[in-house]
Scaffold this motif. Structure first.
Motif, PDB file in Angstrom:
ATOM      1  N   VAL A   2      -3.512   5.925   7.753  1.00 19.25           N
ATOM      2  CA  VAL A   2      -3.354   4.741   7.485  1.00 19.25           C
ATOM      3  C   VAL A   2      -4.501   4.405   7.455  1.00 19.25           C
ATOM      4  O   VAL A   2      -5.679   4.929   8.134  1.00 19.25           O
ATOM      5  N   GLU A   4      -5.670   0.744   7.993  1.00 17.34           N
ATOM      6  CA  GLU A   4      -6.355   0.328   8.807  1.00 17.34           C
ATOM      7  C   GLU A   4      -5.639  -0.184  10.248  1.00 17.34           C
ATOM      8  O   GLU A   4      -4.598  -0.334   9.322  1.00 17.34           O
ATOM      9  N   VAL A   5      -5.624   0.936  11.010  1.00 17.98           N
ATOM     10  CA  VAL A   5      -4.702   0.212  12.619  1.00 17.98           C
ATOM     11  C   VAL A   5      -4.451  -0.964  12.696  1.00 17.98           C
ATOM     12  O   VAL A   5      -3.152  -1.344  13.099  1.00 17.98           O
ATOM     13  N   ASP A   7      -3.853  -3.360  10.871  1.00 16.57           N
ATOM     14  CA  ASP A   7      -2.846  -3.483  10.273  1.00 16.57           C
ATOM     15  C   ASP A   7      -1.243  -3.119   9.332  1.00 16.57           C
ATOM     16  O   ASP A   7      -0.853  -3.661   8.870  1.00 16.57           O
ATOM     17  N   ASP A   8      -1.050  -2.023  10.277  1.00 19.54           N
ATOM     18  CA  ASP A   8      -0.458  -1.041  10.187  1.00 19.54           C
ATOM     19  C   ASP A   8       0.774  -1.361  10.964  1.00 19.54           C
ATOM     20  O   ASP A   8       0.907  -1.300  12.369  1.00 19.54           O
ATOM     21  N   THR A  12       1.675  -1.158  15.228  1.00 20.96           N
ATOM     22  CA  THR A  12       1.675  -3.138  15.492  1.00 20.96           C
ATOM     23  C   THR A  12       2.276  -2.844  17.583  1.00 20.96           C
ATOM     24  O   THR A  12       3.247  -2.671  18.013  1.00 20.96           O
ATOM     25  N   ARG A  51     -11.971   3.058   5.759  1.00 16.03           N
ATOM     26  CA  ARG A  51     -10.766   3.151   4.717  1.00 16.03           C
ATOM     27  C   ARG A  51     -12.536   3.796   3.878  1.00 16.03           C
ATOM     28  O   ARG A  51     -11.594   4.798   3.759  1.00 16.03           O
TER      29      ARG A  51
END
Length: 103
Positions: A2, A4-5, A7-8, A12, A51
């Protein structure tokens, strides 16, 4: 992996995003420890600030090698613990003077 947490979809609606951000973690990499048959025995997860800090291909290969060794050890340890337990159980049963049906 992942990158970017926030955006994943995996994260959510999860309260984990706030916890990860509070720790400075934005990227997550999880590597399963697989048995020889492909069964997941455990998972090693690493957390990264961005990242750009994700493992390189060489680092990823090193983690794969380490998790493979750990999985082999877990399998060996489990087999040996079970074998020793069965040997103890067998020895105890052989030394019984009361027939097992009495239990």
């Amino acid at each position: 992996m992942v990158a970017e947490v926030a955006d994943d979809p995996l994260f959510t609606g999860s309260t984990a995003i706030g916890d990860l951000r509070a720790l400075g973690a934005h990227a997550v990499v999880s590597t399963p420890l697989l048995s020889a048959e492909g069964e997941c025995l455990a998972v090693v997860t690493t957390f990264h600030g961005s990242r750009e800090q994700l493992p390189t291909a060489d680092e990823h290969d090193a983690v794969d090698e380490l998790t493979d060794r750990a999985a082999r050890w877990l399998e060996w340890s489990h087999r040996n613990r079970v074998r020793r337990a069965l040997e103890r159980l067998h020895a105890a049963a052989k030394s019984m003077t009361v027939p097992p049906a009495a239990f």
